[in-house]
Design a protein around this motif. Sequence first.
Motif, PDB file in Angstrom:
ATOM      1  N   VAL A   1       0.849  -1.194   0.000  1.00 40.87           N
ATOM      2  CA  VAL A   1       0.000   0.000   0.000  1.00 40.87           C
ATOM      3  C   VAL A   1       0.881   1.238   0.000  1.00 40.87           C
ATOM      4  N   GLU A   2       0.355   2.323  -0.523  1.00 46.51           N
ATOM      5  CA  GLU A   2       1.116   3.566  -0.599  1.00 46.51           C
ATOM      6  C   GLU A   2       1.443   4.093   0.792  1.00 46.51           C
ATOM      7  N   ALA A   3       2.640   4.701   0.893  1.00 41.75           N
ATOM      8  CA  ALA A   3       3.099   5.255   2.156  1.00 41.75           C
ATOM      9  C   ALA A   3       3.886   6.529   1.882  1.00 41.75           C
ATOM     10  N   THR A   4       4.218   7.250   2.927  1.00 45.22           N
ATOM     11  CA  THR A   4       5.065   8.433   2.785  1.00 45.22           C
ATOM     12  C   THR A   4       6.523   8.008   2.830  1.00 45.22           C
ATOM     13  N   TRP A   5       7.386   8.869   2.332  1.00 42.61           N
ATOM     14  CA  TRP A   5       8.814   8.579   2.395  1.00 42.61           C
ATOM     15  C   TRP A   5       9.274   8.500   3.854  1.00 42.61           C
ATOM     16  N   GLU A   6       8.705   9.336   4.701  1.00 45.99           N
ATOM     17  CA  GLU A   6       9.096   9.323   6.106  1.00 45.99           C
ATOM     18  C   GLU A   6       8.778   7.976   6.743  1.00 45.99           C
ATOM     19  N   ASP A   7       7.582   7.448   6.449  1.00 46.05           N
ATOM     20  CA  ASP A   7       7.202   6.160   7.030  1.00 46.05           C
ATOM     21  C   ASP A   7       8.061   5.020   6.478  1.00 46.05           C
ATOM     22  N   ALA A   8       8.348   5.072   5.168  1.00 49.97           N
ATOM     23  CA  ALA A   8       9.150   4.007   4.556  1.00 49.97           C
ATOM     24  C   ALA A   8      10.558   3.983   5.131  1.00 49.97           C
ATOM     25  N   LEU A   9      11.192   5.159   5.228  1.00 53.24           N
ATOM     26  CA  LEU A   9      12.557   5.217   5.759  1.00 53.24           C
ATOM     27  C   LEU A   9      12.591   4.901   7.247  1.00 53.24           C
ATOM     28  N   ALA A  10      11.525   5.286   7.966  1.00 53.53           N
ATOM     29  CA  ALA A  10      11.465   4.967   9.396  1.00 53.53           C
ATOM     30  C   ALA A  10      11.374   3.465   9.604  1.00 53.53           C
ATOM     31  N   LEU A  11      10.611   2.777   8.756  1.00 56.35           N
ATOM     32  CA  LEU A  11      10.516   1.323   8.864  1.00 56.35           C
ATOM     33  C   LEU A  11      11.854   0.660   8.552  1.00 56.35           C
ATOM     34  N   ILE A  12      12.552   1.179   7.547  1.00 57.64           N
ATOM     35  CA  ILE A  12      13.873   0.627   7.215  1.00 57.64           C
ATOM     36  C   ILE A  12      14.837   0.821   8.373  1.00 57.64           C
ATOM     37  N   GLU A  13      14.791   1.995   9.006  1.00 54.40           N
ATOM     38  CA  GLU A  13      15.683   2.242  10.149  1.00 54.40           C
ATOM     39  C   GLU A  13      15.323   1.338  11.318  1.00 54.40           C
ATOM     40  N   ASP A  14      14.026   1.103  11.502  1.00 56.32           N
ATOM     41  CA  ASP A  14      13.600   0.235  12.599  1.00 56.32           C
ATOM     42  C   ASP A  14      14.083  -1.196  12.398  1.00 56.32           C
ATOM     43  N   LYS A  15      14.094  -1.660  11.132  1.00 57.53           N
ATOM     44  CA  LYS A  15      14.460  -3.044  10.846  1.00 57.53           C
ATOM     45  C   LYS A  15      15.960  -3.253  10.634  1.00 57.53           C
TER      46      LYS A  15
END
Length: 745
Positions: A127-141
Amino acid sequence: MSKIEFDRRDFLKVMGVSGVAATVAGCDGPSYITSEEGAEEVIPYLSPEEFVIPGVGVHYASTCLQCPATCGIRGRVREGRVLKLEGNPTTTINTGKLCQMGQAGLQTHYNPDRLTKPLIRTGGALVEATWEDALALIEDKTGPNAGLSGARFAWLTGTISGHQSVLVKAHLAALGSTSHYLHETINTRTWQAVCQDMLGQSMPRLRFDKAKMVLSFGADFLGTWMSPIQFSADYAKFRSGANRGMLVQAEPSMSLTGSNADLWVALRPGSEGAMALGLANVLIHKERMDSSALPTDALKLIDEYDVSKTTKITGIAGDRLIRIARHLKERAPSLVIAGFSAAGHAHGYQCVQAAMLLNILLGNIGKTIEPNAGFALPQLAAQSGGTSDLSRFGDAAGAGKIDAVFYDGCNPLFAAPDHLGLTEKFDAIPFKVAFSQFMDETTARADVVLPIASALEDWGTHVAAYQGAEHEIAFQQPLMEPIYPGTRSFGDLLLALNAMHNPDTYDGLEDYYGYLQSALATIPGVLKGADASPEDPIDNRLWNRILQDGRLQIPIDHKAFALNISVTDMDIKDVDPAFPYYLVPTPRGTLYDGRHANLPWLQESPDQISKVVWNSWAEIHPVTAAKLGVEEGDVIKITTSEGTIEVPVYIYKGIHVDVVAVPMGQGHTEYGRYAKGRGVNPLKILQPGSDTRTGELALYGTRASIAAAGRAGRLIKMGNSESQHGRKIVATITAEQQRRNEGES
């Protein structure tokens, strides 16, 4: 001017300069990074630059990324939009020429199926997301607090070079990992391995222009092998003048290079090495060539391949073999190369090794095969992909050794044979991040999808794996503003990933543009004078000159060959009566390995041999067609131990009678409206097997059975007949008669 101070050795690694590179200019570079160079004022087009004249095009240099050859391009831009691409005449890679794949780069850029926003997998769907959410998830993982063990993180890319390669390595190092898998279906890894082992250099310079005869074992050097545009220019010199060079092409199915040959030889797959050894036997025992340069074990093996044995293995008539050997002796210096089909077997290394042995016997080393030292800036040098990494990556993923993978520039789930089970192993990886422009088969299974800018919207540096007379860094610059504001530069994203782990080093870099300028500033004499102090600003005139040329020439550190002559016999297996044919998945200079199947220009571009468009087809010999009772367009079933595909046939004589060839590129289950659900993918039904020396998959080693499907299909093709039906529409004469007609002696 702000500065980011840190250890000089770390700085050089970040900038892609270390080791031998420090001697390129012969003096120290600055010990700081400036970020201001990347800051630009954005001016609306209502107030255009003075040089922009409505209706008048402006040309900008950049680099083509449609295949790994990295040719230079010039884009014609009018009213802020790129309209046409042509070759860049200042580069030595392609000297102003550009193939149809490069021309079609515009359709990659303007493709309506491009990804425009980040996607995150939620509830099993992207599903579509914001760049902030996508990068935050990458940093979390995968960030410094994620607790991810470095050994369980990997990058999976296609061939990569330049500063993108530097930043990928830096990201791996920040996570404590060395797992970088490189995948290219069409590759030269076996050729490089043999050259490294026998000559001490993996990419020697091939002088087609100096040769009087070229013998190619399945190397489609005018179509898809290594650097086709560069070789085409040398080939034109090879063919010009009174002493016109002779080309002999030996391969299972006719390629573009084969269609240009003086003599095309239909060769049984896997017998290329036997033919090379048989030619060496004739040269030594019948043509009395000096063999003192060869070691005893090589001579002993050559002695085993007399004309009778070679004919039995290859299917080539003895008199033809003797005639080819005689031509090689008389037309010195010659050049012998071995390409994709020769390397595509369990004994592919030995086949290529035998071809190189033939070069040594003929005295071609140092004449038509010249030393070509490694790139002077090793951190920027190309890391070439292959197929062995598919197996290694699958083994690691299947064993649960990978917790997170980032991938860019490859589509392994389309290219991997089903016997690898790569889709299931890939799905088992807990966290997957795709850097992609399109929803291809591999991107569709990611947990996070980051839409990146097209090659015509982005910055970058690239180094071709094969370098000719000059060594150069190819520069990629945006030819226009991004079409979709939701996409981002691949280089910018790499900087952001590294900043997660080393903020003190990377946070001060505002963008990839500023990073590239700073990286080049570390090489004295490139963006500054050799005597400039660290405080001197970058000379923008030098920077602009590099961008205008599209390249930066690098000095060559010439090194001599280190010969290590060796040869190994081939294990040629008997034919399985249940599978009497060879399945050959051929590469073509249109859809390539399938990466261009989403471009309608290339889908509708007639195939170089069959002239078929918008579909898959199987090429078979008329003798085979007669046995099956099929006519052109009828559907046949091709069955291997791994599965069955059904495809219409194209019947012609440019193929070995024991071969059924299906071009690569079609059969996508994803990849947009122009590719999805069209044709078949022959790679999926390949049998298990790999080269015993390099681990490369045996793409030409699959045995198959074929049968009529009992129904007619449809081939959409340009032209209706390849026969003149005795009408002599095109008259032919011999080369000797042509010379007499032109008054030559």
